[in-house]
Scaffold this active site. Structure first.
Site, PDB file in Angstrom:
ATOM      1  N   ASP A 226       0.991  -1.071  -0.006  1.00 51.28           N
ATOM      2  CA  ASP A 226       0.587   0.560   0.069  1.00 51.28           C
ATOM      3  C   ASP A 226       1.124   1.406  -0.244  1.00 51.28           C
ATOM      4  O   ASP A 226       2.046   0.993   0.635  1.00 51.28           O
ATOM      5  CB  ASP A 226      -0.905  -0.087   1.141  1.00 51.28           C
ATOM      6  CG  ASP A 226      -2.413   1.295   1.042  1.00 51.28           C
ATOM      7  OD1 ASP A 226      -2.468   1.012   0.513  1.00 51.28           O
ATOM      8  OD2 ASP A 226      -1.785   1.950   2.057  1.00 51.28           O
ATOM      9  N   GLU A 275      15.042 -15.116   0.160  1.00 55.09           N
ATOM     10  CA  GLU A 275      14.966 -16.596   1.164  1.00 55.09           C
ATOM     11  C   GLU A 275      13.815 -17.815   1.464  1.00 55.09           C
ATOM     12  O   GLU A 275      14.059 -18.276   1.436  1.00 55.09           O
ATOM     13  CB  GLU A 275      14.841 -15.647   2.154  1.00 55.09           C
ATOM     14  CG  GLU A 275      16.649 -15.092   2.600  1.00 55.09           C
ATOM     15  CD  GLU A 275      16.537 -13.975   4.117  1.00 55.09           C
ATOM     16  OE1 GLU A 275      15.881 -14.747   4.618  1.00 55.09           O
ATOM     17  OE2 GLU A 275      17.093 -13.080   4.215  1.00 55.09           O
TER      18      GLU A 275
END
Length: 560
Positions: A226, A275
């Site tokens: 956002d 990751e």
């Protein structure tokens, strides 16, 4: 109460339950769920995660690839959940973390991915950090995590600068200090209940990297960010002066939006995301002056997608559409990112209503317009969008052809802009009315306890039940279009279109053996019959190798 589930949180490898497809997001169709208005699982009149969970099979059968959930975090709801008081807790109005876990697991089992909203530009004023900053007073290290400043004027009675809130009024609020005296001011680009974080403070970055890992460990497949363009402010927070004040669809550079420093944040975030296994993604809500500036957010070491608001704001006009399509594809190609296309969301008037009104009224419309014309154009615009290379976003209810509700009584409206002014008139409530599932019954199947915003009396005829299996219905058009898109390799993929010669007011392009023709005029237009008709948003006639494409209609052809 939300149903409790005994399952432990999903492990990182939960995404393996979703059908493996490398780079799935490059041509994905992603469906936005606004949880409070999608489905109510406990009968309290407010949509919730359990309601979303029960409707996941509908989304699978619709043919979308992923579901984006607007915020469901703990919040005082000053701005419908975009004021977050705890990023690791589900607000009780939506359920519990166990409900979120069950939803993620069920979605993956159905082959759907889950993208959650992240709100990093600002917190709620009830967030622990902000409450501590108020309690500790001026000079507190806690205040450094936000933008606190002394006021101007003899006694600090004027705001630190002339910035305005998107919701109207000053972007600054003065606090009362612990000793009861008028004190410093804090920055909020949105409502006063939404203080902006200071992203120059290292603790802010540390906290959000931790929040990312929390939800990635829960198994989510990505984040919609956002106000992705707003986290970094220009050094010194300079006045705008006579510079035109902002609008949500700003077309100029502002000292609080689209600053180059945001890209350093996203490079750090990308390292965190990478990751994790499962091809997870970031999507930016980035209102930028140009699509070329938008492309900066999706460079290879930053985010994966950015909403194409220039396309959303384009009128139903062939020349305008062709221009923005070309500029979008040209801007995204050098950074290797897919284009994204969107027509509606929870912050703008639904396109069935936008296109029902004269061009030039913008994306904030409070007029019903000609609903028949609006729906015809909306259907055509959808087929055009789904024929373009890249990823597409669908906002809940647009597959039903829902218009905005433009006659909500003042006493039920909840958009902060309605109470703050700024000429927006609280328009966003109209696109957030709960969607209809059944022809009859309480709230047309939304839930047993009514709906938090009133639904129009004629919405039973627009419901999922009424349109399912109905030839020519908007719902069946979406289902058919998404099925064709999934089947064909020449839809979605790629980064270019081959434009074909066409009459004025008509768009025509080829992608492999696929041809799309969109007639944006108010008259029927003769076109070559490019092969077998795959789908059309209106009734076409063909004879002697020629097709008559009706007004405001899009046709898909296949040469094979």
């Amino acid at each position: 109460m939300s149903q409790q589930h005994s399952a432990a949180p999903a492990p990182t490898s939960a995404v393996s339950a979703v059908e493996g497809r490398p780079d799935w997001w490059r041509d994905a169709v992603i469906y936005q769920v606004y949880p409070r208005s999608f489905a109510d699982g406990n009968g309290d009149g407010m949509g919730d995660l359990e309601g979303v969970r029960t409707r996941l099979p509908y989304l699978r059968d619709l043919g979308v690839d992923a579901v984006w959930l607007s915020p469901f975090y703990a919040s005082p709801q000053a701005d419908a959940g975009y004021d977050v008081s705890d990023y690791r807790v589900v607000d009780p109005m939506f359920g519990t973390l166990l409900d979120a876990d069950a939803l993620i697991r069920d979605a993956h089992a159905l082959g759907l991915r889950i993208i959650v909203d992240l709100v990093p530009n600002h917190s709620s004023d009830q967030y622990e950090w902000f409450r501590r900053a108020l309690a500790e007073g001026p000079g507190s290290p806690s205040r450094d995590r936000y933008h606190f400043r002394p006021g101007k004027g003899r006694n600090g009675e004027l705001p630190p600068n002339d910035w305005e809130s998107i919701f109207g009024g000053p972007a600054w609020t003065r606090v009362t200090e612990p000793d009861g005296t008028p004190g410093e001011w804090y920055l909020h680009l949105f409502a006063p209940e939404q203080p902006d974080f200071n992203w120059e403070h290292p603790a802010v970055g540390d906290e959000f990297r931790s929040i990312l890992r929390f939800w990635l460990d829960m198994g989510v497949d990505g984040f919609r960010i956002d106000v992705a363009h707003g986290m970094v402010k220009a050094e010194g927070l300079p006045d705008l002066g006579d510079h035109e004040q902002l609008t949500l669809l700003g077309n100029d550079v502002m000292p609080f939006f689209d600053q180059d420093g945001v890209h350093d944040i996203y490079r750090e975030w990308r390292l965190v995301l990478d990751e994790y296994s499962g091809d997870r993604i970031f999507v930016a809500e980035a209102w930028t002056p140009t699509v070329e500036r938008t492309a900066n957010y999706v460079r290879p070491d930053e985010l994966h997608q950015a909403f194409n608001f220039q396309y959303l704001a384009t009128h139903w006009d062939a020349e305008e559409l062709r221009t923005v399509v070309n500029r979008t594809l040209d801007a995204m190609r050098p950074v290797g990112a897919p284009a994204t296309w969107v027509l509606s969301n929870h912050d703008v008037t639904r396109h069935a209503t936008r296109f029902a009104n004269p061009a030039g009224l913008g994306t904030q419309i409070r007029l019903a317009g000609d609903r028949e014309v609006g729906l015809r154009r909306a259907r055509a615009a959808t087929l055009l969008m789904l024929a373009l290379p890249g990823s597409a976003y669908v906002y809940q209810g647009e597959e039903l052809g829902l218009p905005d509700v433009v006659d909500l009584p003042d006493e039920v409206r909840q958009d902060p802009a309605y109470f703050r002014g700024a000429g927006q008139d609280g328009f966003r409530d109209g696109c957030r009315v709960p969607i209809p599932w059944t022809r009859t019954g309480p709230s047309y199947g939304f839930g047993d306890g009514g709906s938090w915003l009133p639904q129009p009396a004629d919405w039973g005829g627009l419901s999922v039940e009424a349109q399912t299996g109905e030839p020519g219905s908007t719902l069946e058009l979406y289902r058919a279009a998404l099925a064709v898109r999934r089947e064909r390799a020449d839809l979605g993929a790629g980064d270019a279109v081959e434009w074909l010669r066409a009459p004025e007011g008509v768009l025509a392009f080829r992608r492999g053996e696929f041809v799309c023709v969109a007639n944006t005029t108010g008259e029927s237009v003769p076109m070559p019959a490019y092969g077998r008709v795959l789908l059309a948003s209106g009734e076409i006639t063909e004879a002697a190798g020629e097709a008559k494409v009706p007004a405001d209609t899009t046709v898909w052809w296949s040469a094979s």
